[in-house]
Design an enzyme around this catalytic site. Structure first.
Site, mmCIF file in Angstrom:
data_model
loop_
_atom_site.group_PDB
_atom_site.id
_atom_site.type_symbol
_atom_site.label_atom_id
_atom_site.label_comp_id
_atom_site.label_asym_id
_atom_site.label_seq_id
_atom_site.Cartn_x
_atom_site.Cartn_y
_atom_site.Cartn_z
ATOM 1 N N THR A 143 0.853 -1.267 -0.007
ATOM 2 C CA THR A 143 -0.099 -0.032 -0.016
ATOM 3 C C THR A 143 0.837 1.253 0.117
ATOM 4 O O THR A 143 2.118 1.051 0.399
ATOM 5 C CB THR A 143 -0.941 0.127 1.238
ATOM 6 N N VAL A 174 -13.211 -4.466 0.863
ATOM 7 C CA VAL A 174 -12.659 -3.140 1.279
ATOM 8 C C VAL A 174 -11.841 -3.258 2.393
ATOM 9 O O VAL A 174 -12.218 -3.864 3.403
ATOM 10 C CB VAL A 174 -14.083 -2.203 1.804
ATOM 11 N N GLY A 227 -0.375 -2.023 6.242
ATOM 12 C CA GLY A 227 -0.239 -3.217 6.962
ATOM 13 C C GLY A 227 -1.519 -3.857 6.798
ATOM 14 O O GLY A 227 -1.950 -3.794 5.732
ATOM 15 N N GLY A 243 -4.846 -4.677 6.711
ATOM 16 C CA GLY A 243 -5.911 -3.569 6.884
ATOM 17 C C GLY A 243 -7.020 -4.151 7.920
ATOM 18 O O GLY A 243 -7.476 -3.024 8.628
#
Lengths: 310, 309
Positions: free
Chosen positions: A167, A196, A219, A221
């Site tokens: 990310t 999500v 990291g 999520g």
């Protein structure tokens, strides 16, 4: 102290053959965003610039290079937030666009909403004239290889991803003392369709408030969301903790309470900054006072002069 | 310590003609959730049952009776949180589901994820055998008329957002062992864009629960609630030693001052304190505690009756 920008390219374990590309990627994103700030751009302009550079770099799990969902498709999440007004924009599970962070900013600026998801987000992108790109252009050989590998019944995508996640995100303070954050991701390896993660969730993937500072997280999520990590760190700063101490407290809490690892970049409105992580590595870079700072392993901190800052 | 269950039916300018049915609806939901707890159900069972009762009641903007978005369809969001483990599940933008809160619970219990959206969430529902209901079944005649009426006045929507939007339902609960849980469900704002996600399914915004500090379910102007991460903000004040009442008031006031948003929240703390607070004109709420059912809809109103299950 101002302006300053801090960038991360994801927390996790980066395979050796890819670590150099990660480091040079975050460094060039930080340089590029710093140039925007020095040219009088806002912190929002800077974080979006940094994240777009990383989205366009296939070495990171955002934009081109995103991990694939279980069906082998790309679904991306992104968030921006402006600390002066608390305005934010987010997109989740969006497909077929090159720069989700740009679309998130459009949601903030052109709608009365804060988050658009899935088909609705795509529809909005078309209405704004954002070019639609073929899915194939977002997929790398590497991401397809890892998707195939993790289709095996005995595979563990969470484990594998903690191994190599990416990310991307940035935080910045401009010369007016306004803070902003931006975070973008392809999400979790072999995730379910429609999953999500933390990235587009305000307070989890990022948060920015001129009263306290700005944070972008990376990291695991699900763990980040359980402790609303970005907001949690800023609560500590509101209580008087430094950017560095607050980041460490937040990451330690996430580890002890829900067993999750990750990393963050944090700034306060005065320009104090931190890049901290509980994972093995996090590629990060910061630009301030015409110096570039960067590192990959815990304790690592290299510095060099930015020659072309003016 | 005694168990407590509090529900709300949305913070907005509830018109007089809807006031009695709204109060009736929240009272019934509180009774129902409380009876689940008393008959040995878990906390998560109880908040789910209370919210399902509100989703099934057409008076409220959730499940059956949800507001219509801009193209005249429903689009639902929900979340459920277990304060003991911080486990949670949420869904955004689902269509043909009568009880989104139950789908959110399935996300929590049956996947390694915490949030599913859009078509992916609908497909997951199908894969675990949750019945798909035709969109028409979730739309009430009354809402269709309201939608038609408002269709031409999108410009006025901003004003409506802050004070008048039909909003969101939720529940928070505490058991005698000091565990907390919460759930929130909504149809969102009327005439919203396709794919708009509000605060309800976003952890820390529409809801949050942690055995260390308490549980919160929020309602009101979604974009404002997101900006201040209202649920998490309230609990951070509780962590700093504020009462649940003061924490709610401070946070709602902050939301008004900083981003000009109005709303409401229900809160329980692990020590058994609870509060139902709002800055909108009204919020229907009810709380079941021991043998008493508390309820109200206007500011400062706090009525009680014997709790008969």
């Amino acid at each position: 102290m101002l302006p300053v920008v801090v960038v991360h390219g994801g927390a996790g374990h980066i395979p050796k053959e890819r670590s150099e590309r990660s480091t040079s990627g975050v460094c060039s994103a930080a340089r590029s965003a710093y140039k925007v700030l020095k040219g009088g751009g806002s912190s929002m302009d800077a974080v979006v610039e940094a994240v777009m550079v990383l989205e366009n770099n296939p070495s990171f799990n955002a934009g081109c290079g995103s991990v694939l969902n279980v069906k082998g498709e790309v679904e991306m999440d992104a968030l921006v937030m402006d600390g002066s007004t608390l305005s934010s924009g987010a997109v989740s599970a969006v497909r077929n666009i090159a720069n989700p962070i740009h679309l998130a900013r459009l949601v903030m600026e052109k709608t009365s909403h804060a988050c658009l998801t899935a088909e609705g987000a795509s529809r909005f992108a078309r209405s704004m004239g954002v070019p639609e790109v073929p899915e194939e252009s977002l997929i790398t050989e590497y991401s397809r290889m890892r998707w195939k590998k993790n289709l095996a019944p005995d595979s563990n995508p969470v484990e594998c991803q903690m191994g190599k996640m990416g990310t991307v995100g940035a935080v910045a303070v401009d010369i007016n003392g306004t803070v902003a954050c931006a975070t973008s991701t392809g999400g979790m390896l072999n995730k379910m369709e429609g999953r999500v993660g933390d990235t587009p969730c305000i307070g989890s993937g990022g948060y920015a408030d001129n009263m306290s500072g700005a944070v972008s997280t990376t990291g695991h999520g699900e763990a980040i969301m359980k402790v609303t990590l970005a907001r949690h760190i800023l609560f500590h700063m509101e209580q008087g903790q430094s950017a560095e101490a607050a980041s460490d407290l937040g990451l330690a809490h996430m580890k002890s309470r829900v067993g999750g690892l990750g990393g963050v970049v944090t700034v306060d409105p005065q320009g104090n900054w931190a890049a901290r992580f509980s994972s093995l590595q996090m590629a990060w870079a910061a630009a301030q006072k015409d110096s570039l700072h960067y590192g990959l392993y815990t304790g690592e901190h290299f510095t060099q002069i930015i020659e072309d800052a003016h | 310590m005694s168990a407590v269950l509090v529900v709300h039916g949305g913070a907005w300018a509830i018109p007089d003609e809807l006031a009695p049915v709204s109060v009736q609806g929240v009272k019934a939901a509180a009774r129902h959730g409380s009876s689940v707890l008393r008959s040995g159900g878990s906390l998560v069972d109880a908040v789910e049952a209370a919210v399902r009762a509100l989703e099934d009641n057409t008076v409220f903007n959730a499940g059956h009776g949800a507001t219509l978005k801009i193209d005249g369809e429903v689009q639902l969001d929900a979340i459920i949180v277990d304060g003991k483990t911080l486990a949670f599940g949420s869904v955004s933008c689902v269509k043909n589901i009568a009880n989104p809160v139950s789908l959110a619970r399935a996300v929590m219990e049956k996947t390694s994820h915490v949030m599913l959206t859009g078509r992916g969430a609908d497909k997951f529902a199908e894969s675990i055998g949750i019945a798909m209901v035709p969109t028409d079944k979730l739309v009430t005649e009354c809402e269709r008329k309201e939608w038609e009426k408002h269709k031409k006045y999108i410009a006025a929507v901003n004003e409506e957002f802050n004070t008048q939007a039909h909003d969101t339902v939720g529940a928070v609960a505490l058991d005698s062992a000091g565990n907390v849980a919460c759930a929130t469900s909504t149809g969102g704002t009327r005439h919203k864009m396709v794919g708009r996600v509000g605060d309800s399914p976003v952890i820390g915004c529409g809801a949050y629960a942690d055995n260390i500090s308490g549980a919160v379910s929020c309602t009101g102007h979604g974009e404002s609630i997101l900006k201040v991460t209202l649920a998490r903000l309230i609990l951070s004040h509780v962590e700093q030693g504020k009462s649940v009442e003061d924490a709610s008031q401070l946070s709602l006031q902050h939301m008004g001052d900083r981003v000009q948003g109005a709303g409401g929240a229900i809160v329980v703390s692990p020590s058994g304190q609870w509060a139902a607070t709002f800055t909108t004109k009204r919020m229907a709420w009810a709380a079941a505690e021991d043998d008493v059912l508390w309820f109200g809809i206007d500011p400062k109103e706090k009525l009680k009756e014997k709790l008969s299950l």
